[in-house]
Structure formats: C-alpha cells, structure tokens
Design an enzyme around this catalytic site. Structure first.
Site, PDB file in Angstrom:
ATOM      1  N   ARG A  17      -8.639  23.045  16.551  1.00 19.46           N
ATOM      2  CA  ARG A  17      -9.549  23.832  15.715  1.00 19.46           C
ATOM      3  C   ARG A  17      -9.467  25.339  15.978  1.00 19.46           C
ATOM      4  NH1 ARG A  17     -14.474  19.997  17.246  1.00 19.46           N
ATOM      5  NH2 ARG A  17     -12.971  19.453  18.877  1.00 19.46           N
ATOM      6  N   LYS A  24      -6.067  25.670  24.452  1.00 15.06           N
ATOM      7  CA  LYS A  24      -7.460  26.109  24.378  1.00 15.06           C
ATOM      8  C   LYS A  24      -7.983  26.674  25.699  1.00 15.06           C
ATOM      9  CE  LYS A  24     -10.738  22.928  23.501  1.00 15.06           C
ATOM     10  NZ  LYS A  24     -11.759  22.256  22.676  1.00 15.06           N
ATOM     11  N   GLN A  76      -0.995  14.498  31.871  1.00 13.63           N
ATOM     12  CA  GLN A  76      -1.307  13.436  30.907  1.00 13.63           C
ATOM     13  C   GLN A  76      -0.165  13.443  29.885  1.00 13.63           C
ATOM     14  OE1 GLN A  76      -4.883  14.091  28.592  1.00 13.63           O
ATOM     15  NE2 GLN A  76      -4.856  12.022  27.727  1.00 13.63           N
ATOM     16  N   GLY A  81      -6.612  10.838  24.326  1.00 13.02           N
ATOM     17  CA  GLY A  81      -8.064  10.876  24.408  1.00 13.02           C
ATOM     18  C   GLY A  81      -8.595  11.130  25.809  1.00 13.02           C
ATOM     19  N   GLY A 142     -21.053  14.647  20.465  1.00 12.16           N
ATOM     20  CA  GLY A 142     -21.445  13.253  20.562  1.00 12.16           C
ATOM     21  C   GLY A 142     -22.940  13.178  20.860  1.00 12.16           C
ATOM     22  N   LYS A 356      -0.287  60.241  36.779  1.00 14.30           N
ATOM     23  CA  LYS A 356       0.412  58.985  37.113  1.00 14.30           C
ATOM     24  C   LYS A 356       1.032  59.139  38.484  1.00 14.30           C
ATOM     25  CE  LYS A 356       4.410  58.095  37.029  1.00 14.30           C
ATOM     26  NZ  LYS A 356       5.863  57.975  36.904  1.00 14.30           N
ATOM     27  N   SER A 410      -1.589  79.066  34.359  1.00  6.07           N
ATOM     28  CA  SER A 410      -1.573  78.222  33.158  1.00  6.07           C
ATOM     29  C   SER A 410      -0.184  78.135  32.536  1.00  6.07           C
ATOM     30  CB  SER A 410      -2.533  78.798  32.114  1.00  6.07           C
ATOM     31  OG  SER A 410      -3.838  78.727  32.620  1.00  6.07           O
TER      32      SER A 410
END
Ligand code: UD1
Ligand code: CA
Length: 461
Positions: A17, A24, A76, A81, A142, A356, A410
C-alpha cells in the site's frame, strides 16, 4: 534450560500500500527507519542476541541498515503471512519460555506498555496476550471478539475482510503486537490454514485455535491508541513522523529546552539538547546533533550531525553539516558550515560565509561573503569581506595557514599552499601566492592608475 524472553519483529512484508520499491520497514520517521525504532524498543526488554528480525523483501538492505544494532535475522523465504513468519522462526524462538511479537511497522509502542502486557500475561497464566486499542474508526485493523462482556478473555481476532455484519460494530482493534507462552503457541501453530480472504497463514487465527484448545487468550488495551498506530500508507508514515517528533519536542520541553512553535520544528529522535537552549520556529536539527545550554538557534537554520557548544548564537538561515562550534561563537545569518568546520570560542562566521575543513581560532572573525576551505586559522584573526582561500588547483586540495592576529584585507585571494605569519597584514584586493612573514604587510595587486578627464575626452570624440 529455556531462556526467558525472545522477541520476534515481523519485517518481511513489502508494504504494497506504500506503492514503493523500498521495504516498508525502511521508511523513516523522526530521522530513523521504522525498524530501527522498533529495535530500540525491543532492546529495552531483551538482549540483541534474543531479538529476531524476520526479513524477506529487500532482505540484504534491511540487514545492512540495521546491522549496527546487533540483532539476529531470520529469513522468511516466501511471504505467506504473519503466521508463516513465526513458523519460519520456530527453531530460534523455541528456546524461550515466552515470546513477544512486535510489528516492524508499529514504531510508537512504549516499553512500559510491553512490560505491563508481559506482566498481565504471567498473572493470568495466558497462552496469548493481544495488545489492543479502542478505535473510533477501526479502519483496516483486525477486530477483537471478546469472550464475555467483562474480563479480558478473547474468543478470536477477526480480520476486516471476514467481519460479519454484526461484527462491524466492534471497536477494539488488534495492534499486531502479542506475547505468547511458547509451548502452546508452537503446539498449535501448524494448525493455521490459508482458508481466509488473503490465502495466507494468519497469526491472528492462532487466537481462536488456542481458545478451542482451552488455552487462555486475553486482551491488553493500550492506554493511548497512538501507541499502536501502524504505517500502511505514506499518509500514515507522515502521521507517525509528526507524532514521534511531537513526542520528541514534548520531552525536550519537559527537560528545560525552550521551543517556540514546536509544531514547526523538525527534530530527529537522535538529537540531544541541554536545558536552557532556545529554538525558534522552523528550525531543523538532524542526526547526531548536540546543542549545549544557553545556545540560541534562530529560525530556518538546518543543523545536521553537528556539535554546538554553550552560549552559541546561530542566527537565521544557517546550514551546518558535521561541524563543531565552540562556546560563545556567533554564526550567520546565512552561514554555511560544511564538514570539518571547527569554529573556536567567541569566533564569528557571518553572512554568506562558507567554510569546509577549517579551524577558525578563538575570537577570529569572517563576517561577510567569504570562502574558507582547507585552512588553519589562528586566534584573533580578521578575515575581510570577500576573502577566498583558493584551495584547489584543479587536481589537489592545499592548505592555507593563517597565524594568530593576522588581518586579511577585503577581497583577498589566498592561493594555497600558503602561510601568513603571525600579526601580518594583507592589503585589500591582494592575490597572495607566496608566504608572508610575521608582522609584514603584503600587497599583491597592481597599482591604481588615474587618467584625468579621460571620460570627457572620450565623449567629445
Ligand atoms: C495485521 C493483522 C491485523 C492487525 C494489523 C495491525 C494479520 C493477519 N493481521 O494486519 O489484525 O490489526 O496487523 O497493524 O496479522 N509480515 C511478515 N511476513 C508476512 C506478512 C507480513 O513479516 O508474510 C510483516 C509485515 O512486514 C509487517 C507485519 O508483518 O511488519 C504486519 O503485516 P501487514 O501486512 O502490515 O499486516 P496488516 O494487514 O496490517
Ligand atoms: Ca500493518
């Protein structure tokens, strides 16, 4: 002898989804992946040698991104499931008396809640305890079918697709987080079937199987539904990110950090801030950033992996990455400190100055329009507006050394490698290619020419 508690984290799914190639559990909230947050919680309850992450989709990337935590992994091989996921880890999990199952996509669960759930499970001598919540809108979750009006006993977990008309009224939802007594779980897990709407082995079906076998299954409602919120869509990922950052700000404020308009600030969960620091609206603090007491971070500054000492002022719009800033320094507005910038006590780095790999000594100032790269700059140095260290010859980077008390006029360019001795002066507009001895004046520009009435003469032609 059986060990006490093993933890399984379900993280094998793709997250269809989310409509992304990325697994995910690798989506980030609060500056860390969903899975890293779940692992952090798991580690408060068990050693990493007792935490098993069940992986499949992008297994190698998931391993790589979480290797620093030291957890164990179980592959898995097919995605069949949540019940199948636990079956795959049977060998590893069988060595424990109790098993806690966490969901890799539910990162907000609190250790206190899990501890209370485990305690309840022992007290009730239950085979399974389900972390639940009462939802106004149970959405895709669920539902919990309780055994009786009172008491914690549960009859079954019903997935949304198989709800009967009457069951649509159920408001108690399954978090996907459970604890099990190991023996009954593995005594019955092989009885799961794929005879359901998705054709998968559902771990949720184990509840009814245990009840049928006269084992006790109970619900443990979380006090706050936020805790069990999962991430099934990008909108839910964004909502989790918002929530975890809100918690972070809440904790920081409780510890004495002043944050104006906290809802506009983006602070990673890894950031540390001491009391009496002040953050203005729209500040971003990311990664392993530390902010010390008395410092003020003004709006629109973005600070990543940097250390800010006490009483520092970071004015508006500064960008810091991998920088160290010492006590009392003042930055910005609009300063850009890139990796390796080390700013000394009470030093100033002002408007549109980029640094830097630079050490800027105590009290030194570079206030306007300057680039300082690959430079060692002593204390009490004044770097004039528009100064540039020419550190790159097209092939290699070279060092510029500026000793204590130097005044750089400068619009000077310092062509590295070059050293300016202590207390020396560089005339404005100079291009300095050779070392300058201490206390000398160096000028590296052509003398001005003035041609009187030149313009008038040109116009009259
Ligand atoms: C699951 C529950 C649902 C609960 C919800 C809470 C089932 C059948 N349903 O639904 O009752 O309300 O969580 O969020 O369990 N996973 C694996 N291997 C698999 C399948 C999934 O490891 O074969 C992992 C996923 O990566 C994920 C977790 O299990 O981290 C839950 O899977 P997901 O597909 O999100 O389940 P839900 O549909 O949310
Ligand atoms: Ca889910």
């Amino acid at each position: 002898m059986a060990k006490d508690l093993g933890i399984a984290i379900l993280a094998a799914g793709k997250g269809t989804r989310l409509r992304s190639q990325r697994a995910k559990v690798l989506f980030e909230i609060g500056g860390a992946t969903l899975l890293e947050h779940v692992i952090r919680v798991a580690r408060t309850l068990a050693d990493t040698s007792d935490i098993y992450v069940i992986i499949r989709h992008q297994a190698d990337t998931v391993r790589k991104q979480t290797a620093h935590t030291g957890v164990q992994y179980v592959l898995q091989a097919e995605q069949r499931g949540t019940g199948h996921a636990i079956q795959c880890a049977r060998k590893q999990l069988s060595q424990y008396k109790e098993i806690l199952v966490l969901s890799g996509d539910a990162p907000l669960v609190r250790p206190e809640t899990l501890r209370a759930m485990l305690e309840q499970q022992r007290k009730q001598r239950a085979a399974m305890t389900i972390l639940t919540a009462i939802a106004d809108d149970p959405a895709e979750y669920g539902r919990i079918l309780r055994a009786a009006k009172s008491g914690p006993a549960v009859k079954a977990i019903v997935e949304k697709k198989t709800l009967t008309k009457a069951q649509h009224k159920l408001r108690e939802i399954n978090s996907g987080i459970y604890c099990f007594t190991t023996h009954p779980l593995f005594a019955h897990i092989d009885r799961l079937t794929t005879a359901n709407a998705h054709g998968e082995f559902y771990l949720t079906d184990i509840a009814a199987l245990l009840v049928k076998a006269k084992s006790k299954v109970i619900a443990f409602p979380a006090s706050d539904i936020q805790e069990i919120q999962g991430a099934n869509t990008l909108e839910e990922v964004a909502a989790l990110d918002r929530t975890i950052r809100r918690y972070k700000c809440r904790d920081l404020m409780a510890s004495g950090v002043t944050i104006y308009r906290p809802e506009t600030c983006t602070i990673d969960t890894t950031v540390e801030i001491e009391p009496d620091a002040i953050l203005e609206p729209f500040v971003q603090l990311l990664g392993n950033t530390k902010i010390s007491t008395g410092s003020l971070i003004r709006s629109y500054s973005v600070i990543e992996n940097s250390i800010i000492g006490p009483d520092v002022t970071v004015r508006n719009g500064c960008i810091l990455d991998d920088a160290i800033v010492s006590r009392g320094a003042i930055l910005g507005p609009y300063a850009h400190l890139r990796p390796g910038s080390v700013i000394g006590e009470d030093a100033h780095v002002g408007n549109f100055v980029e640094t830097k790999k630079v050490r800027l000594g105590k009290g030194s100032k570079a206030n306007h329009l300057t680039y300082l790269g690959d430079a060692e700059i002593g204390a009490g140095v004044n770097v004039g507006a528009g100064t540039i260290t020419c550190n790159y010859d097209g092939v290699n980077k070279h060092l510029t050394t500026i000793k204590d008390g130097v005044f750089v006029g400068s619009d000077s360019t310092l062509v590295a490698p070059v050293t300016i001795g202590e207390g020396a002066y560089i005339g404005a507009g100079s291009c300095i290619t050779d070392d300058v001895p201490g206390h000398a004046l160096a000028l590296g520009r052509s003398r001005q020419v003035v041609k009187p009435d030149w313009v008038k003469q040109k116009k009259s032609k």
